[in-house]
Scaffold this active site. Structure first.
Site, short mmCIF file in Angstrom:
data_model
loop_
_atom_site.label_atom_id
_atom_site.label_comp_id
_atom_site.label_asym_id
_atom_site.label_seq_id
_atom_site.Cartn_x
_atom_site.Cartn_y
_atom_site.Cartn_z
N HIS A 1 -11.79 -4.35 8.33
CA HIS A 1 -12.22 -4.16 6.94
C HIS A 1 -13.47 -3.30 6.88
O HIS A 1 -14.26 -3.41 5.94
CB HIS A 1 -12.49 -5.51 6.26
CG HIS A 1 -11.27 -6.33 6.03
ND1 HIS A 1 -10.57 -6.94 7.05
CD2 HIS A 1 -10.60 -6.63 4.90
CE1 HIS A 1 -9.54 -7.59 6.55
NE2 HIS A 1 -9.53 -7.43 5.24
N GLU B 1 0.81 -1.22 0.00
CA GLU B 1 0.00 0.00 0.00
C GLU B 1 0.84 1.27 0.00
O GLU B 1 0.45 2.28 -0.59
CB GLU B 1 -0.97 -0.01 1.19
CG GLU B 1 -2.13 -0.97 1.04
CD GLU B 1 -1.77 -2.42 1.35
OE1 GLU B 1 -0.67 -2.66 1.87
OE2 GLU B 1 -2.59 -3.31 1.07
#
Lengths: 336, 331, 429
Positions: free
Chosen positions: B132, B63
């Site tokens: 999440h 990321e």
């Protein structure tokens, strides 16, 4: 020293011939300029003429000059907080650099960046980074962009030994490898990440060994030998330009000054510093080499230092005469 | 009259991406599983077939690398659109976004620009539990140099994404998992919904509800219910959180005398605080008939259990309850 | 050991009870189950019963005290038990009013005796709002404060409908509407306005002010009055010599008498003799009022307000003069209360101080008449022999609503008014 010079001449014989006397002299002049800049920076700081902090690269001039001279016009540079030398070697104007250092509106970044964030976008110098591995993922983007635009540019990203232990190093080298990006990763190993010696921060002899883990070539050179740095970076850049991807070059060098102005250097001895200064100083070694090779005279060598100081004197004068940024303009430059 | 074309939120985003990539070869996509997989929520499905792997770049799970790649490419003339698979994972990109993307331009004296967009789905409601389901938009709102966009409808999704990509600044584009399948009218021709324009999505006289993302729809449902009781909510969707167009909000509160800010993100330190402060500090203060309230996520990680997950964030019923209390003076 | 009798908890949420009266005295013998005192919760009165047989020993609270539940209110000596020298005195908490800590703190810092405050919380608990109310502080929303300031309304006079009695903006608006409807039916909102487009230079030359607030009220009420009430106008010129003489006399005594005060007193006198004009018309009802509540129009920086001299017929000229001065000052400071602008039955408007000779006024609805007076002028009038002599005169114009007031009524009123002005001693009649 004489013996060392002869050894170096022998080792770099082809390079010395290929570069020629004028280029070699210019490189030595650049190294003098960097040192003069750094010494003046420290002096200005002591005089209270600048605030904040700074990271001096005295002792590391060969790495900056060797690497920058190995690159071509149009290539990109990303570097780190100890970055004055890289910029000067890249060809930045000492006046505008000094003005930035002194926080003036005429500085490269209009006084908004300071010592740690000098950039010259026009010359594709994409800036110094205060986050040690911050430039590495950006280099991946620059590499991608070069590839997508199908130019023959190369991105040189310079970082320290400390940055090699950040996660971004891992992500960036892996991405550069899988996409064969035209990047030269130059690890400027000056032996200490602030106070942390490389011997304690790594369990490998050379940081360049890590390249193998990403499927990249890795090479370690003497970072105080300007020609060795030049040779390694040239080869890496040529490889990148040929579309063969990135290389990790490690240049082992040594910083004479503390990490920053607040460093009392309790982690190393005076003797250690003195040993590097007396035996491995990059300017002394390169001067000696050129003298031994008969490419410059004693007088010329002495003039180089004076010329560098004169340039820096002028830069300081320019900066002191330059205006401060206007507070009314404080909000500008945040958004495009 | 021809029937209005409807697309889902995800289709609207995809159509925008396709149109931008067809128009401008500097635009490319980069992210995890966005190629043949089509993205974790299918937004980029089919684009790799049309534009190839060089412009729809699948990355390793990196990321920071994705964010950095966007920055470097943007600095050197490209128009990257990154995707972070779940907004939660943007925590791994924070250094690049906060210290690099947001600051490069300013640090370098206004001479560089970073025209990048980073898309990411936020929000709970899918049973994905604590790692999440994050709604972290306000972290970015707090960073000078970034823009933060949060569309609530397919129409706005398409128009705002286009505006974000054409903008010369780094834009954090926050989508919502529960919205991807919602449908709405979306014109086929490219269009822009300008950044920094709040929208009054429902007019009413009793209470101003400022809602973001998935909460806009919930606020509208609450408004329908309350209308039967004679309580009329005015619902405003800021759409862009930064820069925030607060003028319509202040005007509305001057009219209604009451305000409730609704968002999914945790209340403590959330965007609602900013909206409340802007109202309280504005001329609308002298029109207030009740305290300004927030209704937002509880100060807990999103729980897995369906019932707990439901109660962790505002729902239609809780909006109805809170709005009714404010209007009736029963707070 | 004496048996303690505690204040029982009568309800789940009950925190304290007030003692209404004691049914026993110290020394009284009681049987188990006998009522010993009557207490009240917020809902009902209950009796506290003796838990066992014995003698009432020590009563710790008096009637009227509010006592937290479970607190000992008195002791009972068992049969044969001898009173101890000093039963545990709990009187330290005696008479402590039931109040929230915040209320207590505010009261203390303002040196307010909580015993004088009526609690409005559960079980009569004194809340912050009660203390603030006792201190004269008004709880109001920002919207209410703004509206009150804009319209010169005293918030203390408005009953709040919000949480904890807080005055809401809507309460102020309602009060304003009431104030307007004292005199007229509330105007309709949002009537279309025709705007003629201006060219660019004209635009730049004008200053646009929205028709709102007091100006809007004035506009609507006067328009309505003039459209719905058929006005008749009657003029009469009066000799002000006697009034002038009276004013001179008072001036010499260091006192001031205004023409307005004289007119108000004179009108009150004349209205008493002509009740047809001391009336209001609302819908299908004409109300004839016993008292002459006379309004006097006061010009403000931007607008007009009509404070009322109530029961002017009962006030001396001196009292009217004082009231006129007081109300005019309050009006200019925007501090008039609703009462001070409500309930008028007749209006006097004087523009003499502006140099106006005479004028006609529009009736202030729902009143049915208004008297407009100009300045005192010196004019030649014939004496009984027909020779011109110089006299101070004043021209009065009466506007009357012809739906209610006949011309003859109006004329009689004016005649009486003239007589009392020219002969002030009639006031004593």
């Amino acid at each position: 020293m004489m013996q060392l010079s002869q050894d170096l001449i022998q080792r770099h014989q082809d390079l010395i011939e290929a570069l020629g006397a004028e280029t070699l002299k210019a490189m030595l002049q650049e190294m003098h300029l960097i040192r003069a800049f750094e010494e003046r920076a420290e002096q200005l700081y002591m005089q209270g003429k600048v605030h904040g902090t700074m990271h001096l690269s005295i002792g590391q001039e060969a790495t900056a000059v060797g690497a920058a001279n190995a690159m071509q016009e149009g290539d990109y540079l990303l570097n780190h907080h100890r970055g004055h030398g890289h910029c000067l070697a890249w060809g930045s104007d000492p006046n505008r650099m000094m003005a930035e250092f002194m926080g003036k509106e005429t500085g490269y970044c209009r006084g908004r960046g300071g010592s740690m964030h000098i950039a010259d976008i026009e010359s594709n110098n994409l800036g110094a980074n205060g986050i040690v591995a911050g430039g590495l993922p950006i280099a991946v983007g620059v590499g991608l962009s070069i590839k997508m635009r199908r130019t023959s540019q190369v991105c040189l990203v310079i970082f320290g030994d400390g940055a090699a232990n950040e996660g971004a190093f891992h992500e960036a080298l892996n991405m550069a490898s899988i996409w064969r990006l035209p990047i030269v990763f130059l690890c400027e190993n000056n032996q200490y990440a602030m106070s942390m010696p490389v011997q304690q921060a790594f369990n490998i002899e050379n940081i360049s060994q890590r390249a193998a883990a990403y499927g990249l070539p890795g090479v370690t050179v003497d970072g105080n030998d300007v020609l060795a740095v030049y040779a390694a970076v040239s080869e890496a850049a040529a490889r990148a330009r040929r579309g063969e991807g990135a290389t990790l070059v490690e240049a082992k060098t040594y910083r004479y000054k503390g990490h920053s102005k607040s460093d009392k250097q309790v982690y190393r001895s005076r003797e250690e510093v003195r040993f590097w200064q007396e035996n491995r100083d990059p300017i002394m070694r390169f001067s000696q080499l050129l003298l031994t090779a008969g490419l410059i005279s004693e007088a010329e060598a002495a003039q180089m230092r004076e010329r560098a100081v004169a340039i820096i004197d002028a830069a300081v004068a320019f900066s002191e005469a330059s205006p401060e940024p206007d507070v009314a303009d404080i909000m500008s430059g945040v958004y495009a | 009259m021809p029937e209005l074309r409807e697309l889902t939120y995800a289709e609207a985003l995809r159509e925008c991406l396709r149109q931008l990539m067809e128009e401008d070869e500097r635009v490319f996509l980069i992210g995890e599983d966005i190629g043949v997989y089509g993205g974790a929520f299918g937004v980029t499905a089919g684009l790799i077939e049309q534009f190839g792997p060089e412009r729809v770049i699948d990355t390793p799970i990196s990321e920071a690398g994705i964010a950095g790649a966007c920055i470097g490419a943007a600095l050197t003339g490209m128009r990257p659109i990154g995707e972070i698979q779940f907004m939660d994972f943007v925590t791994l990109s924070m250094e690049q976004l906060v210290l690099q993307a947001a600051k490069v331009r300013f640090m370098f004296g206004g001479k560089a620009s970073v025209p990048m967009v980073l898309r990411m789905p936020s929000g709970s409601g899918t049973g994905a539990a604590a790692q999440h389901s994050e709604s972290l938009e306000n972290w970015f709102v707090h960073v000078p140099g970034l823009k933060v966009v949060m569309p609530s409808t397919p129409y706005d999704a398409k128009g705002l994404l286009r505006a974000a990509v054409l903008d010369d600044n780094p834009v954090i584009f926050v989508e919502h998992k529960l919205l991807y399948k919602t449908k709405g009218h979306v014109p086929e021709a490219p269009y822009i919904v300008p950044l920094g324009q709040s929208k009054v999505v429902r007019e009413g006289s009793h209470l101003t509800v400022v809602a973001t993302s998935v909460m806009v729809g919930r606020a509208l449902q609450a408004a329908e219910q309350l209308a039967e009781e004679g309580i009329e909510l005015e619902v405003i969707d800021p759409r862009t959180l930064k820069p925030l167009d607060d003028a319509p909000i202040i005007e509305s509160v001057k009219k209604t005398g009451r305000a409730l800010v609704v968002h999914e993100a945790v209340e403590m330190g959330g965007f609602g605080g900013e909206v409340v402060a802007r109202i309280a500090a504005s001329e609308a203060f002298d029109y207030l008939e009740a305290p300004i309230r927030r209704l937002a996520g509880l100060d807990i990680p999103i729980p897995y259990n369906r019932r707990l997950e439901y109660h962790a964030v505002p729902q239609v019923e809780s909006i109805v309850r809170e709005a009714r209390k404010l209007v009736r003076g029963e707070y | 050991m004496p048996v303690p009798i505690i204040m029982p908890k009568f309800g789940f949420t009950l925190e304290s009870c007030q003692i209404v009266q004691w049914l026993v005295r110290e020394g009284d013998r009681v049987r188990s189950g006998d009522p010993i005192c009557e207490v009240t919760t917020d809902k009902v009165n209950m009796e506290v019963e003796a838990p066992e047989d014995g003698v009432i020993h020590q009563i710790l609270y008096k009637a009227g005290d509010v006592v937290p539940v479970a607190q000992v209110i008195c002791y009972l000596l068992r049969p044969n038990e001898v009173a101890e020298a000093a039963a545990a005195p709990i009187a330290a908490t005696k008479n402590v009013p039931n109040a929230t800590p915040l209320a207590r703190r505010i009261a203390e810092s303002n040196q307010l005796d909580l015993a004088t405050v009526q609690g409005s919380g559960r079980d009569g608990k004194i809340m912050r709002r009660d203390v603030e109310q006792a201190l004269g502080k008004v709880r109001a929303t920002p919207a209410a404060r703004r509206l009150a300031a804009e319209h010169g309304i005293n918030l203390a006079e408005i009953q709040g409908t919000g949480r904890g009695g807080r005055v809401q903006g809507t309460d102020v608006q309602a009060a304003l509407a009431r104030r307007a409807s004292e005199l007229a039916t509330p105007p309709k909102e949002g009537e279309a306005q025709v705007v003629t487009p201006l060219s660019a230079p004209e635009q730049a030359d004008r200053r646009v002010v929205r028709l709102e607030g007091m100006r809007r009220t004035i506009a609507q009420r006067l328009q309505k009055s003039f459209q719905s009430a058929p006005h008749i106008f009657l003029n009469m010129t009066v000799d002000m010599s006697a009034v002038e003489a009276l004013r001179e006399t008072l001036k010499a005594r260091g006192e001031k008498l205004s023409v307005t005060a004289v007119l108000i007193k004179a009108c009150a006198w004349a209205l008493g003799r002509n009740p047809a004009l001391n009336a209001t018309l609302e819908g299908d009802e004409i109300s004839y009022w016993r008292h002459a509540n006379i309004g006097m129009a006061v010009a403000l920086q931007d607008g007009l307000i009509v404070p009322i001299i109530h029961r002017a017929e009962q006030l001396s000229l001196h009292a009217i003069q004082q009231e006129v001065d007081r109300l005019a000052a309050l009006a200019r400071e925007g501090k008039l209360t609703l009462d001070q602008v409500s309930g008028g039955t007749f209006t006097v408007t004087n523009m003499g101080m502006f140099g106006v000779d005479s004028f006609t006024a529009i009736i202030n609805p729902p009143q049915v008449a208004i008297l407009a007076v100009g300045r005192i002028v010196r004019s030649f009038v014939p004496d009984p022999e027909g020779k011109p002599i110089l006299k101070p005169t004043l021209t009065m114009t009466l506007s009357a609503d012809h739906r209610v007031v006949d011309g003859a009524h109006a004329a009689h009123f004016l005649r009486d008014l003239r007589d009392v002005i020219q002969t002030p001693s009639l006031l004593a009649w």
